[in-house]
Design an enzyme around this catalytic site. Structure first.
Site, PDB file in Angstrom:
ATOM      1  N   LYS A   9     -16.150  61.246  14.812  1.00  0.00           N
ATOM      2  CA  LYS A   9     -17.415  61.935  15.081  1.00  0.00           C
ATOM      3  C   LYS A   9     -17.923  61.696  16.527  1.00  0.00           C
ATOM      4  O   LYS A   9     -17.424  60.801  17.224  1.00  0.00           O
ATOM      5  CB  LYS A   9     -18.451  61.476  14.049  1.00  0.00           C
ATOM      6  N   TYR A  33     -20.115  71.195   6.076  1.00  0.00           N
ATOM      7  CA  TYR A  33     -21.010  70.335   5.301  1.00  0.00           C
ATOM      8  C   TYR A  33     -21.899  71.139   4.340  1.00  0.00           C
ATOM      9  O   TYR A  33     -22.949  70.648   3.916  1.00  0.00           O
ATOM     10  CB  TYR A  33     -21.867  69.486   6.237  1.00  0.00           C
ATOM     11  N   PHE A  37     -31.300  65.505   5.085  1.00  0.00           N
ATOM     12  CA  PHE A  37     -30.704  65.137   6.372  1.00  0.00           C
ATOM     13  C   PHE A  37     -29.762  66.212   6.915  1.00  0.00           C
ATOM     14  O   PHE A  37     -29.116  66.016   7.945  1.00  0.00           O
ATOM     15  CB  PHE A  37     -29.958  63.804   6.254  1.00  0.00           C
ATOM     16  N   ARG A  66     -10.536  56.311   2.744  1.00  0.00           N
ATOM     17  CA  ARG A  66     -11.921  55.995   2.350  1.00  0.00           C
ATOM     18  C   ARG A  66     -12.146  54.484   2.403  1.00  0.00           C
ATOM     19  O   ARG A  66     -13.222  54.012   2.782  1.00  0.00           O
ATOM     20  CB  ARG A  66     -12.214  56.504   0.932  1.00  0.00           C
ATOM     21  N   ASN A  77     -22.063  57.697  11.894  1.00  0.00           N
ATOM     22  CA  ASN A  77     -21.190  56.730  11.215  1.00  0.00           C
ATOM     23  C   ASN A  77     -19.707  56.938  11.490  1.00  0.00           C
ATOM     24  O   ASN A  77     -18.864  56.595  10.666  1.00  0.00           O
ATOM     25  CB  ASN A  77     -21.510  56.673   9.719  1.00  0.00           C
ATOM     26  N   HIS A 132     -15.349  60.830   9.314  1.00  0.00           N
ATOM     27  CA  HIS A 132     -15.374  61.552   8.038  1.00  0.00           C
ATOM     28  C   HIS A 132     -13.995  61.435   7.408  1.00  0.00           C
ATOM     29  O   HIS A 132     -12.990  61.496   8.120  1.00  0.00           O
ATOM     30  CB  HIS A 132     -15.676  63.041   8.253  1.00  0.00           C
ATOM     31  N   GLU A 181     -10.423  71.328   3.606  1.00  0.00           N
ATOM     32  CA  GLU A 181     -10.915  70.895   4.917  1.00  0.00           C
ATOM     33  C   GLU A 181      -9.828  71.036   5.989  1.00  0.00           C
ATOM     34  O   GLU A 181     -10.101  71.482   7.111  1.00  0.00           O
ATOM     35  CB  GLU A 181     -11.419  69.450   4.831  1.00  0.00           C
TER      36      GLU A 181
HETATM   37  P1  GDP Z   1     -19.340  60.125   3.351  1.00  0.00           P
HETATM   38  O1  GDP Z   1     -18.413  60.834   2.379  1.00  0.00           O
HETATM   39  O2  GDP Z   1     -19.227  58.626   3.292  1.00  0.00           O
HETATM   40  O3  GDP Z   1     -19.203  60.649   4.772  1.00  0.00           O
HETATM   41  O4  GDP Z   1     -20.849  60.402   2.890  1.00  0.00           O
HETATM   42  P2  GDP Z   1     -21.596  61.687   2.292  1.00  0.00           P
HETATM   43  O5  GDP Z   1     -20.618  62.744   1.854  1.00  0.00           O
HETATM   44  O6  GDP Z   1     -22.584  61.181   1.295  1.00  0.00           O
HETATM   45  O7  GDP Z   1     -22.445  62.227   3.534  1.00  0.00           O
HETATM   46  C1  GDP Z   1     -21.842  63.021   4.530  1.00  0.00           C
HETATM   47  C2  GDP Z   1     -22.385  62.597   5.876  1.00  0.00           C
HETATM   48  O8  GDP Z   1     -23.768  62.911   5.948  1.00  0.00           O
HETATM   49  C3  GDP Z   1     -22.319  61.097   6.154  1.00  0.00           C
HETATM   50  O9  GDP Z   1     -21.063  60.653   6.606  1.00  0.00           O
HETATM   51  C4  GDP Z   1     -23.404  60.941   7.227  1.00  0.00           C
HETATM   52  O10 GDP Z   1     -22.901  61.310   8.512  1.00  0.00           O
HETATM   53  C5  GDP Z   1     -24.425  61.982   6.786  1.00  0.00           C
HETATM   54  N1  GDP Z   1     -25.505  61.322   6.028  1.00  0.00           N
HETATM   55  C6  GDP Z   1     -25.479  60.838   4.754  1.00  0.00           C
HETATM   56  N2  GDP Z   1     -26.657  60.297   4.410  1.00  0.00           N
HETATM   57  C7  GDP Z   1     -27.466  60.450   5.511  1.00  0.00           C
HETATM   58  C8  GDP Z   1     -28.819  60.092   5.802  1.00  0.00           C
HETATM   59  O11 GDP Z   1     -29.539  59.530   4.975  1.00  0.00           O
HETATM   60  N3  GDP Z   1     -29.276  60.423   7.063  1.00  0.00           N
HETATM   61  C9  GDP Z   1     -28.495  61.069   7.991  1.00  0.00           C
HETATM   62  N4  GDP Z   1     -29.023  61.359   9.202  1.00  0.00           N
HETATM   63  N5  GDP Z   1     -27.227  61.406   7.747  1.00  0.00           N
HETATM   64  C10 GDP Z   1     -26.720  61.104   6.536  1.00  0.00           C
END
Ligand code: GDP
Length: 140
Positions: free
Chosen positions: A11, A51, A59, A87, A114, A117, A128
């Site tokens: 990212k 997404y 968010f 993961r 973070n 992905h 994807e």
């Molecule tokens: P992942 O599979 O671990 O990437 O997590 P998710 O699928 O739940 O979320 C997708 C992405 O959305 C995450 O990797 C973060 O970049 C973003 N994200 C998730 N939760 C939050 C949040 O509370 N705030 C913000 N700004 N971004 C978030």
């Protein structure tokens, strides 16, 4: 063990800090192979489509803004149990909750910024991967 492919994104927080190589070294240390890779600037349309599953989340706007804020590196990773293995090395979504030695613990800045992905299932990975790579760009 099943030979799988998963989709990865390094990212904008990582490309901005010149950490592509560090992340790739952590990926390769798990035994996963980077079988396709390119650095791109995602369009807003691409980020919103990618997404879309999160479009109702509070968010979502912040997430899309972040993903188009700088270059990303899209990748296909291949190996035994690639989806789960990646993961595991990524670590928890929130870096403050990620295990030591994971990419997010070592590199990520926040739950939003973070660093990586990774697909959550083999079926998702196929969808994807097809959004960013054609078949002959993947060389295993
Ligand atoms: P992942 O599979 O671990 O990437 O997590 P998710 O699928 O739940 O979320 C997708 C992405 O959305 C995450 O990797 C973060 O970049 C973003 N994200 C998730 N939760 C939050 C949040 O509370 N705030 C913000 N700004 N971004 C978030």
């Amino acid at each position: 063990m099943a030979l799988e492919r998963t989709f990865s994104i390094i990212k904008p927080d990582a490309t901005a800090r010149n950490l592509t190589g560090k992340v790739n070294a952590m990926i390769e240390a798990t035994g996963l192979r980077i079988v396709a890779q390119k650095r791109i600037k995602m369009t807003r349309d691409q980020a919103e489509t990618f997404y879309a599953v999160h479009s109702a989340r509070p968010f979502f706007g912040e997430l899309v803004d972040f993903m188009v804020s700088g270059p990303v590196v899209v990748q296909v990773l291949e190996g035994d149990n690639a989806v789960a293995k990646y993961r595991e090395v990524m670590g928890a979504t929130d870096p403050s909750k990620a295990d030591a030695g994971t990419i997010r613990k070592e590199v990520a800045l926040s739950i939003g910024e973070n660093t990586v992905h990774g697909s959550d299932a083999v079926e998702t990975a196929a969808i994807e991967i097809a959004q960013f790579f054609s078949g002959n760009e993947i060389v295993g």
